[in-house]
Each structure stands twice: as C-alpha cells, then as structure tokens.
Scaffold this motif. Structure first.
Motif, mmCIF file in Angstrom:
data_model
loop_
_atom_site.group_PDB
_atom_site.id
_atom_site.type_symbol
_atom_site.label_atom_id
_atom_site.label_comp_id
_atom_site.label_asym_id
_atom_site.label_seq_id
_atom_site.Cartn_x
_atom_site.Cartn_y
_atom_site.Cartn_z
ATOM 1 N N GLY A 88 18.067 47.279 17.911
ATOM 2 C CA GLY A 88 17.725 46.924 16.539
ATOM 3 C C GLY A 88 18.749 46.044 15.864
ATOM 4 N N GLU A 89 19.633 45.426 16.640
ATOM 5 C CA GLU A 89 20.635 44.525 16.082
ATOM 6 C C GLU A 89 20.029 43.141 15.872
ATOM 7 N N THR A 90 20.757 42.302 15.171
ATOM 8 C CA THR A 90 20.353 40.913 15.021
ATOM 9 C C THR A 90 21.578 40.026 14.986
ATOM 10 N N VAL A 91 21.339 38.731 15.177
ATOM 11 C CA VAL A 91 22.395 37.716 15.085
ATOM 12 C C VAL A 91 21.856 36.533 14.287
ATOM 13 N N SER A 92 22.764 35.724 13.781
ATOM 14 C CA SER A 92 22.346 34.607 12.936
ATOM 15 C C SER A 92 21.510 33.596 13.704
ATOM 16 N N GLU A 93 21.749 33.460 15.006
ATOM 17 C CA GLU A 93 20.901 32.600 15.837
ATOM 18 C C GLU A 93 19.446 33.020 15.711
ATOM 19 N N ALA A 94 19.197 34.317 15.879
ATOM 20 C CA ALA A 94 17.832 34.840 15.774
ATOM 21 C C ALA A 94 17.278 34.635 14.376
ATOM 22 N N PHE A 116 9.533 33.953 5.075
ATOM 23 C CA PHE A 116 10.673 33.044 4.929
ATOM 24 C C PHE A 116 11.588 33.505 3.805
ATOM 25 N N ASP A 117 11.010 33.826 2.654
ATOM 26 C CA ASP A 117 11.834 34.232 1.515
ATOM 27 C C ASP A 117 12.567 35.533 1.807
ATOM 28 N N GLY A 118 11.926 36.443 2.532
ATOM 29 C CA GLY A 118 12.590 37.685 2.905
ATOM 30 C C GLY A 118 13.736 37.453 3.872
ATOM 31 N N LEU A 119 13.550 36.514 4.799
ATOM 32 C CA LEU A 119 14.634 36.137 5.709
ATOM 33 C C LEU A 119 15.767 35.463 4.944
ATOM 34 N N TYR A 120 15.409 34.643 3.971
ATOM 35 C CA TYR A 120 16.426 34.000 3.139
ATOM 36 C C TYR A 120 17.251 35.046 2.393
ATOM 37 N N GLN A 121 16.610 36.047 1.839
ATOM 38 C CA GLN A 121 17.333 37.083 1.098
ATOM 39 C C GLN A 121 18.258 37.873 2.017
ATOM 40 N N TYR A 122 17.840 38.098 3.255
ATOM 41 C CA TYR A 122 18.713 38.782 4.218
ATOM 42 C C TYR A 122 19.935 37.912 4.523
ATOM 43 N N TYR A 123 19.709 36.627 4.743
ATOM 44 C CA TYR A 123 20.824 35.702 4.979
ATOM 45 C C TYR A 123 21.811 35.745 3.816
ATOM 46 N N LYS A 124 21.302 35.718 2.596
ATOM 47 C CA LYS A 124 22.182 35.730 1.431
ATOM 48 C C LYS A 124 22.967 37.036 1.320
ATOM 49 N N ALA A 125 22.405 38.108 1.847
ATOM 50 C CA ALA A 125 23.066 39.416 1.767
ATOM 51 C C ALA A 125 24.145 39.596 2.831
ATOM 52 N N HIS A 126 24.279 38.613 3.742
ATOM 53 C CA HIS A 126 25.252 38.747 4.835
ATOM 54 C C HIS A 126 26.090 37.478 4.969
ATOM 55 N N TRP A 137 27.619 36.544 11.622
ATOM 56 C CA TRP A 137 26.814 36.256 12.806
ATOM 57 C C TRP A 137 26.080 37.457 13.397
ATOM 58 N N LYS A 138 26.512 38.718 13.100
ATOM 59 C CA LYS A 138 25.866 39.845 13.774
ATOM 60 C C LYS A 138 25.818 41.079 12.879
ATOM 61 N N GLN A 139 24.668 41.782 12.932
ATOM 62 C CA GLN A 139 24.512 43.040 12.198
ATOM 63 C C GLN A 139 23.908 44.107 13.117
ATOM 64 N N GLN A 144 24.487 46.378 8.872
ATOM 65 C CA GLN A 144 25.906 46.245 8.559
ATOM 66 C C GLN A 144 26.521 45.191 9.471
ATOM 67 N N ASN A 145 27.393 44.355 8.922
ATOM 68 C CA ASN A 145 28.070 43.354 9.740
ATOM 69 C C ASN A 145 28.942 44.039 10.786
ATOM 70 N N ILE A 146 28.881 43.530 12.011
ATOM 71 C CA ILE A 146 29.716 44.057 13.092
ATOM 72 C C ILE A 146 30.344 42.896 13.853
ATOM 73 N N ASP A 147 31.399 43.202 14.588
ATOM 74 C CA ASP A 147 32.089 42.232 15.446
ATOM 75 C C ASP A 147 32.629 41.038 14.670
ATOM 76 N N GLY A 148 33.025 41.255 13.430
ATOM 77 C CA GLY A 148 33.636 40.204 12.638
ATOM 78 C C GLY A 148 32.637 39.461 11.786
ATOM 79 N N ALA A 149 32.880 39.437 10.481
ATOM 80 C CA ALA A 149 31.944 38.779 9.554
ATOM 81 C C ALA A 149 32.254 37.296 9.452
ATOM 82 N N ASN A 150 32.129 36.603 10.600
ATOM 83 C CA ASN A 150 32.289 35.153 10.601
ATOM 84 C C ASN A 150 31.017 34.522 11.157
ATOM 85 N N SER A 151 30.951 33.212 11.147
ATOM 86 C CA SER A 151 29.673 32.565 11.448
ATOM 87 C C SER A 151 29.631 31.974 12.846
#
Length: 407
Positions: A88-94, A116-126, A137-139, A144-151
């Motif tokens: 159930g994880e995700t990454v910014s690529e996905a 699209f708008d829901g995906l945009y709101q998730y992006y803004k929240a991370h 890059w990963k939640q 929750q952000n994991i493995d470093g909150a960088n892009s």
C-alpha cells in the motif's frame, strides 16, 4: 452583414449561451481535449495499421479501467493516491503517472477531474523538505513520508507536465489554478532538480554533492516535458537542459552502444565526458545496463520526436529499433527484461515494461510496421502484471494509438 452571416452569428451566439448554461463557472466538464484525441504526429511516422482507430481507442479505455481499479485509491477525504505495491505504499513516480492518466483520459472518464484534483491535493500534502513545491518521493500505507522527505526528478517532472495539460484540458479558473501550480513546480525543478552548472537533470533535489551532483538518469529524459516547461514559463534556461540532454543521449550511443542504441539506467560524468554508471552506483548491480529505469526511454525519447519532429536523437532511436527486431526475430515475446549495452540479454524473462515501449520507438518509420503491429497485439493481449508494467503498457498504448498530445 448578409442574411447568411447574420444567421451564422445567431447560431454561434445560441451555441455559446447554451454552453454557458450547461457549464456554468466552477462546474467540471468533459474538457477541451477529451479522449480520444487522434493526434497527428510528425510526417512519416506510423501507427498500428492492422486494427481500426476505434479498436485501438477501446483497448486504451479497457486498459485505463483496469489500471484505475487496480491502483488508483482514495487517501482520505478529497485525496487520491496510486498504490504501487502490495504494502500500500506509493512513490512520486506513480503519482505523476496517475495525474497524467487522469488528464489524458478526461472526456471518456467522467470522474477524471475529480481524480486529478484528489491526486493534486495528495501531492500538496507531501512536500519535499528541500522545496515545498516538489513532492516527497515515498509514503507508506498510512500516507506518512518514509525514506527521506526529498524528491525524485521523474515524479516532479510528470506532476508538473500533468498540471500543464490540466490547464489545457479544464482551464485554470476553477478551484485549482493549474497553470500557476504548474509554474510553481516547474520553477522548483529548475532550482532544485537541475544542475545549472552542467544543465543536467539531477536524480532528485537531494543529489547535490559528489558524484551524484553530476549524475543523471536517462529515464528522466522527457524532452517534450522540458519544452513545455519553457513554453509555460518563458524561462529560456530550459533550452540549455534540452540541448544537454540530447548531447548525453548521442554521446552514450556513439561511445557505448553504437550497435544497439540502448541507454543505461544511470549516467555519470567522468572528466568532461559521460559514461554508464558503475555497478551498485545507486540501486543495484545493473545500474550501468539497460534495465528497469531505462526500459522507459524508447517511449519517453521517441514521444518528443513524434510530437515535434526534433530528430536529434533519431539515429539512436532507429539503431535501437534495428537491434531489438534482430535480437528478437521480430517477436515481442522474445524481448528480455534487461540488456548489456552491447545487446547481450542479462535475464531470461520478459516484461511489459520492456516490450511495450519498443512499440513507441517503432513508430518512427514505415519499415517497422509489421513489428509495431506485433508489439501492439502483444501488449493489448498480455497477462496483467504489476503497477510499473501496467503503467508503462498504458502509456505506450496511448502513444501508439495516437492519443498523446502536447502542452
């Protein structure tokens, strides 16, 4: 005005007023560029010619429906995310993939703008810790952000380009100003994901020191994205990035893959030259080979040629086409999921992430017609795989069917 001109004027005014009643300000609608688009690509390019256009469109619709049901999931009130693994994880690529698919499938899918708008709101929240307009890059499954909150640069670029397409699709006068949001992340990419001393794309906003600072990843060579970034912002520095990207493609091709046109997963700078990364540079022992990252390059690089006719990588693309047809006896089932740059297969299995993009690269010439038709059939009828493979198949099918369009 003549009677005929007067009549045309009245009809036009009636249509305009009717549209205004049906789509009042703030209400979502199918979009200005609804699927299917049937884009006219560069002269001399081809599409599959053994099936009808409507058959190809329907295949894309089915693939989107399956992808959406498998991977696009709610992430709390008003948000969506792309579930990229069984944990159930995700990454910014996905996430970038989800945003692109949503805007491209608008018109067919009535829920596209809500997704699209829901995906945009998730992006803004991370946001990334390095720049709030870039995405961490990963939640995990708890978002929750994991493995470093960088892009990661590829996720940032796809999110930015999707926002540009959203402006073209729905305009920017509703609850989200897509164009301004796009400019914000584009400027952040220039500030944090581009090495402005070399004009290369970094691996992410974290890659600012040592060998990483001058390294780049060919799967990030989204040339049409870069051109769109310049068009949207007026920032001519993007031309430097485009030019340097073409230089690296051709340098690697001429020096390391003259007989195959294959590009490695990672490229590093050595002196003033560029070369494939060493084993275990970042992800594993195949970092300097044509593997899962670079499996996307036939789709990414060729798409720009199809849309713009910019032929600076055409020699590399055509060499790759010749290689893969010969290596597989023109049978997509024989494509292997990884190669040395000299063309030796490094695994014995197949993957949709590898064979589907070769369908896009085949579109450059009528000499590839039979091969393209075979790749289309094989991709459409293949057994479903995981998130990455299914995403690359869908992207490749959108381009092959003529339904990719530019900002």
């Amino acid at each position: 005005m003549s009677k005929r001109g007067n009549s045309i004027f009245r009809k036009t005014l009636l249509l305009f007023c009717t549209a205004a009643l049906i789509f009042p300000a703030g209400m979502s609608f199918a979009g200005y560029k609804p699927f299917p688009q049937h884009t006219t690509y560069v002269s001399g390019s081809i599409k599959p010619n053994h099936v009808s256009q409507s058959t190809m469109d329907d295949a894309v619709k089915r693939k989107w429906n399956t992808w959406k049901s498998s991977f696009l999931k709610p992430a709390g009130t008003g948000k969506y995310y792309v579930k990229y693994n069984s944990a159930g994880e995700t990454v910014s690529e996905a996430h970038g993939y989800g945003m692109l698919f949503s805007v491209l499938m608008a018109g067919y899918d009535n829920g596209a703008q809500a997704y699209f708008d829901g995906l945009y709101q998730y992006y803004k929240a991370h946001p990334s810790d390095n720049n709030p307009y870039l995405m961490a890059w990963k939640q995990n499954s708890s978002f929750q952000n994991i493995d470093g909150a960088n892009s990661a640069t590829d996720g940032d670029m796809d999110i930015a380009y999707a926002l540009l397409l959203a402006d073209r699709q729905w305009g920017s006068n509703e609850s989200i100003n897509y164009l301004q949001a796009a400019k914000d992340i584009i400027n952040a990419i220039m500030s944090n994901d581009v090495n402005s001393s070399q004009w290369t794309l970094r691996l992410g906003d974290w890659a600012t020191s040592g060998t990483y600072d001058t390294a780049t990843r060919p799967s990030d060579f989204m040339l049409n994205h870069l051109k769109g970034f310049q068009k949207a912002t007026g920032d001519t520095r993007w031309t430097n990035v485009v030019d340097k990207t073409f230089t690296i493609i051709n340098s690697i091709h001429s020096s390391y893959s003259p007989n195959t046109g294959l590009l490695p997963d990672f490229v590093v700078m050595s002196g003033s030259n560029y070369e494939p990364a060493a084993s275990d540079f970042l992800e594993g022992d195949k970092d300097g080979k044509y593997y899962y990252n670079s499996s996307r390059t036939p789709w990414r690089i060729t798409t720009d040629y199809l849309l713009t006719g910019d032929n600076r990588a055409l020699s590399q693309i055509n060499k790759m086409n010749s290689f893969i047809k010969n290596a597989t006896s023109s049978n997509p089932a024989n494509v292997r999921a990884g190669y040395d740059l000299n063309g030796s297969a490094i695994v014995t299995y197949n993957s949709g992430a590898f064979y589907a993009p070769f369908g896009v690269s085949a579109m450059t010439s009528s000499s590839n017609q039979s091969w393209l038709n075979s790749v289309w059939n094989y991709t459409v009828n293949a057994t479903p795989e995981g998130y990455f493979e299914e995403s690359i198949k869908l992207f490749s099918m959108i381009v092959m069917s003529g339904n990719w369009w530019a900002y």
